[in-house]
Write an enzyme that holds these catalytic residues in place. Structure first.
Site, PDB file in Angstrom:
ATOM      1  N   GLY A   1       0.817  -1.214   0.000  1.00 42.19           N
ATOM      2  CA  GLY A   1       0.000   0.000   0.000  1.00 42.19           C
ATOM      3  C   GLY A   1       0.842   1.252   0.000  1.00 42.19           C
ATOM      4  O   GLY A   1       2.039   1.216  -0.284  1.00 42.19           O
ATOM      5  N   CYS A   2       0.198   2.375   0.316  1.00 43.13           N
ATOM      6  CA  CYS A   2       0.880   3.678   0.301  1.00 43.13           C
ATOM      7  C   CYS A   2       1.727   3.870   1.556  1.00 43.13           C
ATOM      8  O   CYS A   2       1.502   4.808   2.327  1.00 43.13           O
ATOM      9  CB  CYS A   2      -0.139   4.805   0.215  1.00 43.13           C
ATOM     10  SG  CYS A   2      -0.801   5.036  -1.419  1.00 43.13           S
ATOM     11  N   VAL A   3       2.626   2.973   1.820  1.00 45.16           N
ATOM     12  CA  VAL A   3       3.555   3.165   2.946  1.00 45.16           C
ATOM     13  C   VAL A   3       4.945   2.719   2.516  1.00 45.16           C
ATOM     14  O   VAL A   3       5.071   1.901   1.636  1.00 45.16           O
ATOM     15  CB  VAL A   3       3.178   2.374   4.220  1.00 45.16           C
ATOM     16  CG1 VAL A   3       1.983   2.999   4.891  1.00 45.16           C
ATOM     17  CG2 VAL A   3       2.951   0.931   3.919  1.00 45.16           C
TER      18      VAL A   3
END
Lengths: 436, 105
Positions: free
Chosen positions: B103-105
């Site tokens: 994901g967006c990490v």
């Protein structure tokens, strides 16, 4: 024996994909680079490390050379004359490395290209070819897979989302001292369907609280779906357009099912670009609802007086990072500035900004591809320097992906800043009137 | 895969500094990782977060939602962000020896 016959079935699939897409537009962009090199001065990779492999023109030539080799007469007959390139192991390895590993698809090079080559479009086409033969780097592919298989890119089960939203709701009621404050779920007919980035409920829910607070005070008729709740579309970055279409279709179906007038997107650059601009092409139909970024909506609330903000409530100097896919590639230029000017006392622009802004380095799926981390951080130095120059203590940016990259730049380049969404700053500046 | 050296000890990590083999994790690893990302010395509060993430991951195969983290550690959300400057994912999960979340990490 012709070249095409010698090709392995795998590679042939990638070439077939290129062939299928070869319309006038693609051909003209593939044929147009005049090698002036101006694109180098626009690319954050090249500007932070003058490696010729980082020139956008070089990256474009990876796919253009293959195109010439198989789909132009002169390239087929005299490949060396025209720099045509066999689609062999060496070419493919180099393509993966520069097309995935050294490009964030930020589009700044396209803007500065002397003849207007749509470089991002070519990079996407090259990524599509590589995706066709399963060469998407692992972290990016697993993020896409998670979205396809579980419905969201962090594999958050529905019950977990519901519990988290209820937990945020309780907090919201305490914060607003209003037991009617709520996060409405699955409400058919609500005007606004709000879509989250999964990283918000998973790890960073302050931005959900902020949006909830603003919606409540503005008296918005809104809801969140607990069936489809992912604003991201990493297939846009991996290059797999059938998957990109599938993810868009799910959101489309949900918005239609819930009869939303507005599909409102949480602060997300590529999500905005994918859903707002690419989506209707992918699913081949227009939307019966409007698609907006939440920051556009907040700007409207301010303009129409539905919320009131007091900039004195945010005293620290704030600068703004423009997410490439929302701004240069997405067309949202002023809403974020309008909201910040109304929310903070001291707003300082970075230079350059708006359509000319530098990428933070986190886009293009870079954040999910660990193997290119070193380059990502190196290329982000340009943004780090820009931030430092403003002297700001808070960097606002309407994109969770950019937030994560800037948090990392903050650590590496010791910027001493905090990173926030635009909605968080607006929520902190909210003034409660008796009515709200 | 790459290697990092912290206080003379070598670790196999991915590009983002997450342990390649999460089963090699122990408290010493956590302590050393915390010195590299601005977290610094691990206090009892840090440990309550790190140990919970670790136990949850061993049982469930994924990192806990931030809600559970707050409820189990008794810490407020903002406290967790202060304790781990790189946030719950790239900070706390990495220190707890988990693989990098998608994901967006």
């Amino acid at each position: 024996m012709s070249v095409v016959k010698r090709m392995t079935p795998d590679r042939q699939r990638a070439l077939n994909l290129l062939k299928e897409r070869l319309d006038g537009r693609l051909r003209s962009h593939l044929n147009s680079c005049v090698r002036c090199g101006l694109c180098g001065e626009s690319c954050h990779y090249y500007l932070t490390k003058a490696d010729p492999r980082y020139l956008p023109g070089y990256k474009v030539d990876q796919i253009a050379g293959v195109f010439r080799r198989y789909y132009t007469l002169i390239g087929r007959l005299f490949p060396r004359w025209v720099g045509a390139r066999d689609f062999d192991e060496e070419t493919i390895e180099e393509m993966v490395d520069v097309i995935y590993g050294a490009c964030t698809m930020c589009g700044r090079c396209s803007l500065h290209c002397s003849i207007g080559v749509d470089i991002v479009y070519l990079i996407r086409t090259a990524r599509s070819m590589l995706a066709e033969i399963d060469l998407v780097p692992p972290g990016l592919q697993s993020t896409v897979d998670a979205a396809v298989e579980t419905g969201n890119n962090m594999a958050i089960p529905r019950e977990e989302l519901v519990d988290t939203l209820q937990w945020i709701e309780e907090d919201l009621q305490l914060d607003l001292e209003d037991e009617n404050a709520s996060i409405p779920l699955d409400r058919k007919g609500a005007r606004v369907l709000y879509t989250l980035n999964p990283r918000e409920p998973k790890f960073f829910p302050l931005s959900i609280s902020a949006a909830g607070k603003i919606f409540h005070v503005a008296g918005e008729d809104w809801n969140i779906s607990t069936h489809v709740y992912d604003v991201t579309n990493y297939a846009y970055y991996s290059g797999c357009e059938t998957t990109a279409a599938e993810l868009t279709r799910r959101l489309y179906d949900e918005a239609v099912k819930l009869e939303a007038e507005v599909l409102l997107l949480s602060e997300c650059g590529h999500g905005f670009r994918s859903i707002r601009w690419e989506g209707p092409q992918w699913i081949n139909r227009p939307y019966p609802f409007e698609v907006r970024s939440v920051i556009e909506q907040i700007a409207d609330y301010i303009r129409s007086g539905r919320i009131r903000l007091d900039p004195a409530l945010n005293q620290q100097p704030v600068t703004l990072h423009d997410p490439c896919n929302l701004v240069r590639e997405g067309g949202v230029f002023e809403s974020q500035r309008f909201v910040l000017n109304n929310s903070v006392q001291n707003f300082i622009e970075m230079t350059p900004n708006r359509e000319d802004s530098y990428c933070c380095g986190g886009g293009g799926g870079q954040l999910s591809m660990s193997r290119y981390r070193e380059r990502r951080i190196e290329a982000g130095k340009l943004k780090a320097d820009q931030i430092r120059e403003t002297g700001a203590k808070i960097v606002a940016t309407p994109c969770h992906n950019c937030i994560d990259q800037i948090m990392e730049l903050n650590l590496v380049y010791k910027l001493g800043i905090q990173v926030k969404t635009v909605a968080e700053l607006a929520a902190d500046a909210l003034v409660r009137t008796e009515k709200s | 895969m790459s290697q990092i050296e912290i206080e003379g000890r070598q670790f196999e990590v991915d590009g983002d500094g997450f342990l390649e083999e999460p089963e090699l994790w122990n408290e010493e690893v956590a302590r050393l990782f915390a010195t590299t990302d601005g977290t610094g010395e691990l206090t009892d509060k840090h440990w309550s977060v790190v140990n919970y993430i670790r136990e949850y991951w061993e049982a469930e195969g994924t990192a806990p939602m931030i809600r559970k983290l707050c409820q189990h550690s008794g810490l407020h959300l903002r406290e967790i962000y202060e304790l781990f400057p790189m946030g719950p994912a790239k900070g706390a999960c990495r220190i707890a020896g988990l693989p990098k979340p998608d994901g967006c990490v």
